[in-house]
Scaffold this motif. Structure first.
Motif, mmCIF file in Angstrom:
data_model
loop_
_atom_site.group_PDB
_atom_site.id
_atom_site.type_symbol
_atom_site.label_atom_id
_atom_site.label_comp_id
_atom_site.label_asym_id
_atom_site.label_seq_id
_atom_site.Cartn_x
_atom_site.Cartn_y
_atom_site.Cartn_z
ATOM 1 N N ASP A 123 0.809 -1.216 0.000
ATOM 2 C CA ASP A 123 0.000 0.000 0.000
ATOM 3 C C ASP A 123 0.844 1.269 0.000
ATOM 4 O O ASP A 123 0.375 2.330 -0.425
ATOM 5 N N THR B 222 -4.946 2.694 -0.532
ATOM 6 C CA THR B 222 -6.066 2.997 0.356
ATOM 7 C C THR B 222 -6.390 4.486 0.385
ATOM 8 O O THR B 222 -7.561 4.865 0.498
ATOM 9 N N ARG C 38 -13.202 -5.422 -0.362
ATOM 10 C CA ARG C 38 -12.298 -4.289 -0.228
ATOM 11 C C ARG C 38 -13.049 -2.966 -0.144
ATOM 12 O O ARG C 38 -12.557 -1.991 0.452
ATOM 13 N N TYR D 125 -13.209 -1.457 3.184
ATOM 14 C CA TYR D 125 -12.031 -0.746 3.688
ATOM 15 C C TYR D 125 -12.145 0.749 3.410
ATOM 16 O O TYR D 125 -11.849 1.581 4.278
ATOM 17 N N ASN E 157 -12.285 3.644 6.238
ATOM 18 C CA ASN E 157 -11.243 4.668 6.204
ATOM 19 C C ASN E 157 -11.856 6.062 6.086
ATOM 20 O O ASN E 157 -11.447 7.011 6.778
ATOM 21 N N GLU F 164 -2.675 -3.923 2.293
ATOM 22 C CA GLU F 164 -3.848 -3.505 3.067
ATOM 23 C C GLU F 164 -4.643 -4.700 3.573
ATOM 24 O O GLU F 164 -5.486 -4.558 4.460
ATOM 25 N N PHE G 127 -2.356 -0.460 8.105
ATOM 26 C CA PHE G 127 -3.679 0.019 7.686
ATOM 27 C C PHE G 127 -4.775 -0.580 8.561
ATOM 28 O O PHE G 127 -5.589 0.151 9.148
#
Length: 471
Positions: A88, A98, A128, A131, A135, A170, A177
């Motif tokens: 990442d 990310t 994903r 994520y 975030n 990630e 992360f």
């Protein structure tokens, strides 16, 4: 037919099962759902998974619409480079990190808020995609703009959690992360950011990315240090639905039922209700090559493919044979868009794609029961040696789930299980049939009641057939 009586019955049973499971879940509906007296439904932004496209949400949108959610309140992002970087922290051609992923989602949420006048959105993410949602809510200001977050199959504690093993990814449960996202948010140790209301949906034990053994990451016999409960989050409503595979945690009827119940406090009344008049449109996207290592092969992207020639034919449902002249033709411009196209109700179609640098790709699809503006079409490249040696190549694919030989009824040209599908476990979403004859004939495939029929085309002349499931 697109949705046979058998398939419709199965969907109804799955919805009933989901609702019985939800009855025992934590968090009462009056504290986590929206008021039924709301004048309008809030906008929902859907976030696809690793290597996927917006089109995977097709059936989920149909289910929301069929249960009263206005179509204009359903928004789907299309990440240009949907594959995660190997590390990442290091730029990688054709892949996203990310930070980029979160920024893309943040921009879309802000656009949707401006367009709708709403003060908050609901976010739904698969794999994903979850994520980026976490975030954004934790680090990008989303705690103020998001009311509910629903994560299907998101590997919240990693696909692996092995100290010293690829912790720059990630997907590493011990990497920076995920350890940052999972850090306790309060004295009770909640892993979710408030005041957003959270729900996760996971399989009991059939998610390939929530396995205690590393078989699906190429490390059979090596402990991943991640359990079947890896997608759960402390502080969220955590729903477990038996038998689902990784993608079905977002795209199965039972996953939809769980999400609808969470948002509204009531059960959905219908599965997918056909429309009298269907309008289709979408994007043609292509494949990229790593400029630093062209020999490494293609990678998926969602960039528009200009100059692609699309021709649509009606087909006979049991043979895939064309029923006369084309019913739609179009050459894509810089935006890669095609449509609008108005199919006849109950008719199957062949989408023929021609583009420079690609095989002529014949995509066979079931009838479309409802309209959609996110029908993604992607031509194939023939790069593998085994594919090049075949007289004809036919691909059977299920974008919204995997094939499970023990669980599903799956046939491909009379073969069960299809080539490449393991005898146990849901970890493969496509099957490739390499034929030693290119003679024109029908080729059929079936998955749990959805039946497809296409034609064999000669590989030597640069043709590939794709049978693509909707369910």
């Amino acid at each position: 037919m697109l949705f046979t009586r058998r398939a419709a019955t199965a969907a109804a049973l799955m919805l009933t099962t989901a609702l019985s499971l939800l009855a025992g879940c934590a968090a009462p509906s009056d504290s986590s759902s929206m008021s039924d007296s709301s004048a309008t439904y809030p906008p929902i932004v859907f976030v696809h998974g690793n290597g996927d496209s917006a089109a995977l949400w097709l059936t989920t949108l149909w289910r929301f619409e069929s249960n009263g959610w206005p179509r204009e309140r359903l928004h789907v992002i299309e990440l240009p480079y949907p594959l995660a970087r190997d590390n990442d922290t290091k730029a990688q051609p054709g892949r996203s990190g990310t930070a980029e992923h979160m920024a893309y989602l943040k921009a879309e949420v802000e656009r949707v808020l401006r367009a709708t006048g709403a003060s908050q959105v609901v976010l739904m993410g698969n794999s994903r995609g979850g994520y980026a949602i976490r975030n954004y809510i934790q680090n990008g200001g989303g705690a103020a703009t998001v009311s509910h977050a629903i994560l299907g199959g998101t590997p919240n504690h990693g696909v692996w959690a092995i100290k010293g093993y690829n912790e720059g990814s990630e997907f590493s449960g011990t990497g920076a992360f995920l350890t940052g996202l999972n850090a306790p948010k309060n004295a009770t140790g909640d892993e979710v950011t408030g005041p957003v209301r959270w729900m996760t949906v996971r399989s009991d034990n059939n998610d390939k990315y929530a396995q205690p053994d590393g078989v699906w990451i190429g490390a059979k016999g090596t402990p991943t240090n991640v359990g079947y409960d890896g997608p759960e989050l402390k502080g969220a409503r955590n729903v477990v639905i038996a038998g689902l595979d990784h993608r079905e945690t977002s795209f199965a009827p039972t996953a939809f039922a769980a999400a609808f119940q969470f948002l509204t406090g009531r059960a959905p009344e219908a599965d997918i209700v056909p429309e009298a008049r269907v309008v289709l449109s979408g994007t043609v996207s292509g494949l990229g090559l790593n400029p630093n290592d062209p020999a490494s092969g293609d990678y998926v992207n969602n960039l528009p493919l200009a100059g692609a020639e699309l021709t649509i034919y009606e087909t006979e449902a049991t043979t895939g044979q064309r029923l006369g002249a084309p019913v739609y033709t179009h050459k894509t411009g810089p935006d890669g868009r095609w449509g609008p196209f108005n199919p006849r109700a109950g008719v199957a179609h062949e989408f023929e794609l021609k583009a420079t640098g690609y095989a002529t790709t014949h995509i066979y699809r079931s009838p479309f029961p409802r309209s959609s503006g996110i029908v993604n079409l992607r031509p194939e490249r023939v790069t593998a040696a085994a594919d090049k040696e075949a007289q004809a190549l036919v691909i059977f694919t299920r974008p919204r789930g995997y094939f499970d030989a023990r669980r599903d009824t799956v046939r491909f040209d009379g073969r069960t299980p299809p080539p490449g599908v393991p005898p146990a476990g849901a970890g493969v979403s496509s099957s490739r049939l390499r034929l030693d004859s290119a003679a024109d004939r029908a080729i059929t495939a079936e998955f749990n009641g959805e039946r497809l029929a296409g034609r064999v085309w000669p590989a030597a002349a640069g043709h590939v057939s794709v049978l693509e499931l909707s369910y």
